[in-house]
Design a protein around this motif. Structure first.
Motif, PDB file in Angstrom:
ATOM      1  N   PHE A   1       0.838  -1.211   0.000  1.00 34.85           N
ATOM      2  CA  PHE A   1       0.000   0.000   0.000  1.00 34.85           C
ATOM      3  C   PHE A   1       0.865   1.249   0.000  1.00 34.85           C
ATOM      4  O   PHE A   1       1.962   1.235   0.559  1.00 34.85           O
ATOM      5  N   TYR A   2       0.322   2.307  -0.570  1.00 30.86           N
ATOM      6  CA  TYR A   2       1.005   3.603  -0.553  1.00 30.86           C
ATOM      7  C   TYR A   2       0.016   4.669  -0.094  1.00 30.86           C
ATOM      8  O   TYR A   2      -1.168   4.626  -0.444  1.00 30.86           O
ATOM      9  N   ILE A   3       0.547   5.609   0.690  1.00 27.97           N
ATOM     10  CA  ILE A   3      -0.311   6.695   1.167  1.00 27.97           C
ATOM     11  C   ILE A   3       0.347   8.022   0.822  1.00 27.97           C
ATOM     12  O   ILE A   3       1.560   8.180   0.975  1.00 27.97           O
ATOM     13  N   LEU A   4      -0.466   8.938   0.323  1.00 25.19           N
ATOM     14  CA  LEU A   4       0.020  10.296   0.077  1.00 25.19           C
ATOM     15  C   LEU A   4      -0.615  11.193   1.138  1.00 25.19           C
ATOM     16  O   LEU A   4      -1.842  11.239   1.262  1.00 25.19           O
ATOM     17  N   ILE A   5       0.267  11.830   1.907  1.00 21.22           N
ATOM     18  CA  ILE A   5      -0.238  12.767   2.924  1.00 21.22           C
ATOM     19  C   ILE A   5       0.205  14.167   2.537  1.00 21.22           C
ATOM     20  O   ILE A   5       1.386  14.397   2.260  1.00 21.22           O
ATOM     21  N   GLU A   6      -0.737  15.091   2.511  1.00 24.45           N
ATOM     22  CA  GLU A   6      -0.387  16.487   2.251  1.00 24.45           C
ATOM     23  C   GLU A   6      -0.767  17.306   3.464  1.00 24.45           C
ATOM     24  O   GLU A   6      -1.834  17.099   4.062  1.00 24.45           O
ATOM     25  N   THR A   7       0.134  18.209   3.845  1.00 27.47           N
ATOM     26  CA  THR A   7      -0.211  19.163   4.899  1.00 27.47           C
ATOM     27  C   THR A   7      -0.183  20.562   4.303  1.00 27.47           C
ATOM     28  O   THR A   7       0.620  20.851   3.415  1.00 27.47           O
ATOM     29  N   THR A   8      -1.046  21.418   4.792  1.00 29.11           N
ATOM     30  CA  THR A   8      -1.077  22.813   4.357  1.00 29.11           C
ATOM     31  C   THR A   8      -1.213  23.685   5.602  1.00 29.11           C
ATOM     32  O   THR A   8      -2.149  23.507   6.392  1.00 29.11           O
ATOM     33  N   GLY A   9      -0.249  24.560   5.777  1.00 30.13           N
ATOM     34  CA  GLY A   9      -0.288  25.426   6.958  1.00 30.13           C
ATOM     35  C   GLY A   9       0.372  26.747   6.681  1.00 30.13           C
ATOM     36  O   GLY A   9       0.633  27.097   5.519  1.00 30.13           O
ATOM     37  N   SER A  10       0.710  27.475   7.737  1.00 29.01           N
ATOM     38  CA  SER A  10       1.263  28.811   7.530  1.00 29.01           C
ATOM     39  C   SER A  10       2.661  28.974   8.119  1.00 29.01           C
ATOM     40  O   SER A  10       3.242  30.042   8.051  1.00 29.01           O
ATOM     41  N   ASP A  11       3.210  27.914   8.696  1.00 28.28           N
ATOM     42  CA  ASP A  11       4.535  28.029   9.295  1.00 28.28           C
ATOM     43  C   ASP A  11       5.378  26.854   8.811  1.00 28.28           C
ATOM     44  O   ASP A  11       5.254  25.732   9.312  1.00 28.28           O
ATOM     45  N   GLU A  12       6.239  27.120   7.849  1.00 25.99           N
ATOM     46  CA  GLU A  12       6.978  26.040   7.190  1.00 25.99           C
ATOM     47  C   GLU A  12       7.788  25.203   8.183  1.00 25.99           C
ATOM     48  O   GLU A  12       7.743  23.964   8.159  1.00 25.99           O
ATOM     49  N   THR A  13       8.521  25.875   9.060  1.00 26.58           N
ATOM     50  CA  THR A  13       9.376  25.134   9.984  1.00 26.58           C
ATOM     51  C   THR A  13       8.543  24.233  10.876  1.00 26.58           C
ATOM     52  O   THR A  13       8.791  23.028  10.995  1.00 26.58           O
ATOM     53  N   HIS A  14       7.520  24.802  11.449  1.00 23.52           N
ATOM     54  CA  HIS A  14       6.637  24.072  12.344  1.00 23.52           C
ATOM     55  C   HIS A  14       5.940  22.918  11.618  1.00 23.52           C
ATOM     56  O   HIS A  14       5.918  21.778  12.087  1.00 23.52           O
ATOM     57  N   ASP A  15       5.407  23.207  10.421  1.00 20.38           N
ATOM     58  CA  ASP A  15       4.645  22.189   9.684  1.00 20.38           C
ATOM     59  C   ASP A  15       5.542  21.028   9.273  1.00 20.38           C
ATOM     60  O   ASP A  15       5.172  19.859   9.385  1.00 20.38           O
ATOM     61  N   ARG A  16       6.737  21.400   8.826  1.00 18.28           N
ATOM     62  CA  ARG A  16       7.664  20.363   8.355  1.00 18.28           C
ATOM     63  C   ARG A  16       8.096  19.490   9.530  1.00 18.28           C
ATOM     64  O   ARG A  16       8.122  18.256   9.425  1.00 18.28           O
ATOM     65  N   GLU A  17       8.441  20.146  10.638  1.00 18.32           N
ATOM     66  CA  GLU A  17       8.853  19.380  11.827  1.00 18.32           C
ATOM     67  C   GLU A  17       7.757  18.442  12.268  1.00 18.32           C
ATOM     68  O   GLU A  17       7.978  17.287  12.619  1.00 18.32           O
ATOM     69  N   LYS A  18       6.554  18.934  12.234  1.00 16.98           N
ATOM     70  CA  LYS A  18       5.403  18.119  12.642  1.00 16.98           C
ATOM     71  C   LYS A  18       5.264  16.884  11.762  1.00 16.98           C
ATOM     72  O   LYS A  18       5.067  15.759  12.240  1.00 16.98           O
ATOM     73  N   LEU A  19       5.370  17.106  10.451  1.00 15.57           N
ATOM     74  CA  LEU A  19       5.208  15.989   9.513  1.00 15.57           C
ATOM     75  C   LEU A  19       6.349  14.990   9.681  1.00 15.57           C
ATOM     76  O   LEU A  19       6.143  13.766   9.725  1.00 15.57           O
ATOM     77  N   GLU A  20       7.571  15.517   9.851  1.00 13.20           N
ATOM     78  CA  GLU A  20       8.721  14.628  10.021  1.00 13.20           C
ATOM     79  C   GLU A  20       8.579  13.806  11.297  1.00 13.20           C
ATOM     80  O   GLU A  20       8.807  12.593  11.294  1.00 13.20           O
ATOM     81  N   ALA A  21       8.214  14.486  12.376  1.00 13.67           N
ATOM     82  CA  ALA A  21       8.062  13.778  13.657  1.00 13.67           C
ATOM     83  C   ALA A  21       6.974  12.720  13.562  1.00 13.67           C
ATOM     84  O   ALA A  21       7.120  11.584  14.045  1.00 13.67           O
TER      85      ALA A  21
END
Ligand code: FAD
Ligand code: MLT
Ligand code: ZN
Length: 518
Positions: A331-351
């Protein structure tokens, strides 16, 4: 295998989002007459076989030269299309499964022209099909017989945009992608996105109540469409183009022609991230969905899945695509996040992804480092429909099911069909929407008999819907009872009779013939 954790270490950049004349009895008569007289060969083995029992209703008139002259008077010669090549295209649906034999396509430029056309067609009992971008997947947008095609593509103007409220008012023939491009310059986005964005119209989207890739974040069009202007079968213009938050619509061209739309658009946010991950089993996919909702809740903007068979299909049929995961998985999953704070959003997704990896939910994955990579991930998911079209033949089902049941149906059908066909599952997992597709060398009655009514019965037994987002069209009109009660269908038919007493608007679609029987 290169691990997910290693691969997402190099930080990437933020990227733009990928980017009726008398009474009800007459309607009743021609609906039932129309269905009981014989068989249309063309629909024979494409799916939903019971619909093969349609014949043209004798209560509809046939087009004559006086009709054509009248239309030329009101629209001008160049917007009355009799050219065979253009009609061939307009008569054929996107999948090349459904083909009508209309001799006329009309291209109105404004609401008044739509009104004049419908008033005339209603008085003459000429059946019509409203058509937008003709990307529909249930045969709703093309004639079944010789219905006059009313295509809205010339009604493509943005009428107003309020930069404070984000409310967009436009004509129904605006192409979705063009609206997205327009909004981009204003710092906003469309609240819906779908693979057909380059061709589908907002009027078509509203009329099918399209779902698509952003529903998990921005909800159904029932929530974002604030108002419509529509023309009813007798030519009356209903101005319901309010810009209030709550007022809804939707009916696949069977109640009126949508001429204008007002829609609430969300602001464009600066940080969009896309991850593409692999999982070994469906249970893990479900757990990842639950975790994603908990941990990425406010920034989650898409949660899409495809199985290995869908991935193989895309890799085999589309040029320039590759699996970003080095070793294949189930299986493959595509997750997209959209927010207003790149550092915060990226860290969140990575974590989030690291945690999923540690828990063993994810076998491998990668976060897009730039817009091109993000687009290539989206291409794998959005390209499935196009890849399917390149196979010999395919059966297509669009189902809503409880998330935990979704893949049981795929497995059950696979077991049932064995080597006879290739069964694929993909879709909007975050919305509980499965796209179940079966590809085969050529359409085959025996295989269809194994698929239907099995798929519909299975869905009904699990309290799902046989029409999650594509509509019922011609394909599933007779199957409506699998997910709507007789009382609901009777009510829908009453509304149809009220608004379109002669049944000229998109006949043979949406509702079953029994809904119009005494
Ligand atoms: P058409 O196909 O022209 O018409 C669809 C129906 O709406 C017909 O019944 C027609 O009579 C009626 N209609 C059209 N315009 C009007 C109008 N102005 N007034 C009244 N009735 C009208 N659908 C989804 O929900 N989600 C997806 O993710 C998705 N992805 C897709 C990807 C691909 C590659 C393709 C080919 C299709 C996809 N679809 C999807 C299906 C399709 O794109 C949608 O149903 C879309 O909303 C149809 O818009 P359209 O303008 O092409 O309408
Ligand atoms: C999608 O989600 O890709 C579309 O609804 C089209 C399809 O079902 O193939
Ligand atoms: Zn879909």
């Amino acid at each position: 295998m290169e691990s997910f954790a290693n691969r997402y270490e190099s930080k990437g950049k933020t990227f733009e989002p990928n980017a009726g004349h008398n009474n009800n009895t007459e309607l009743l008569d021609h609906r039932s007459l129309g269905r009981n007289l014989g068989m249309m060969q063309q629909y024979k083995f494409f799916g939903s076989a019971s619909f093969s029992q349609i014949q043209r209703s004798p209560l509809f008139s046939s087009l004559n030269s006086e009709d054509v002259s009248y239309f030329k008077e009101i629209l001008g010669d160049k917007n009355v299309i009799e050219d065979e090549e253009r009609l061939e295209t307009a008569n054929t649906d996107w999948m090349h499964k459904y083909k009508g034999s209309s001799k006329l396509m009309l291209l109105p430029k404004n609401t008044e022209e739509v009104s004049q056309i419908l008033k005339y067609c209603d008085s003459r009992s000429l059946a019509v099909v409203p058509q937008g971008g003709n990307t529909g997947l249930v045969g709703g947008s093309v004639p079944v017989f010789d219905e006059v095609i009313i295509n809205l593509s010339l009604m493509n103007k943005v009428l107003a945009f309020d930069e404070v409220s984000g409310i967009l008012v436009c004509e129904a023939g605006c192409i979705l992608e063009n609206l997205a491009t327009f909004l981009d310059t204003k710092g906003f986005i469309m609240p819906l996105d779908l693979g057909a964005k380059g061709s589908c119209h907002i009027g078509g989207n509203v009329s099918t109540n399209a779902g698509g890739l952003r529903l998990i974040r921005y909800g159904s069009l029932h929530g974002t469409v604030l108002g419509v202007e529509a023309v009813t079968a007798n030519g009356n213009v209903l101005d319901m183009l309010g810009t209030l938050r709550k007022d809804n619509t939707g009916s696949e061209g069977s109640l009126g022609i949508v001429t204008k739309v007002s829609i609430l658009t969300p602001p464009k946010l600066s940080s969009v991230n896309v991850a593409f991950i692999a999982c070994n089993d469906y249970l893990s996919c479900q757990k990842i969905l639950v975790e994603a909702k908990k941990n990425l809740g406010e920034i989650l903007s898409a949660f899409e899945f495809l199985d290995n068979s869908s991935m193989d299909l895309v890799l085999n049929h589309l040029d320039g695509v590759r699996n970003p995961i080095s070793s294949s998985d189930n299986f493959y999953i595509l997750i997209e996040t959209t927010g207003s704070d790149e550092t915060h959003d990226r860290e969140k997704l990575e974590a989030f992804l690291l945690k999923s990896l540690e828990k063993g939910l994810v076998s491998d994955g990668v976060i897009a480092q730039d817009i091109n990579q993000a687009s290539s991930f989206w291409r794998l998911r959005e390209g499935i429909t196009e890849a399917l079209q390149k196979t010999g033949a395919f059966y297509k089902y669009d189902l809503s099911l409880p998330v935990e049941e979704i893949y049981n149906l795929v497995n059950d059908l696979r077991e049932r069909l064995g080597d006879l066909a290739n069964v694929m599952g993909y879709g909007h997992l975050g919305d509980g929407n499965l796209h179940l597709n079966i590809s085969i060398a050529e359409y085959n009655e025996k295989v269809l008999g194994l698929i239907e009514p099995f798929v519909y019965e299975w869905t009904s037994k699990h309290r799902g819907s046989i029409s999650a987002e594509h509509g019922l069209g011609v394909m599933k009109a007779e199957e409506i009872f699998y997910s709507k009660s007789p009382e609901t269908v009777a009510l829908m038919a009453s509304i149809k009779k009220l608004l379109d007493p002669k049944g000229i608007l998109n006949p043979y679609k949406v509702l079953p013939h029994s809904a119009f029987s005494p």
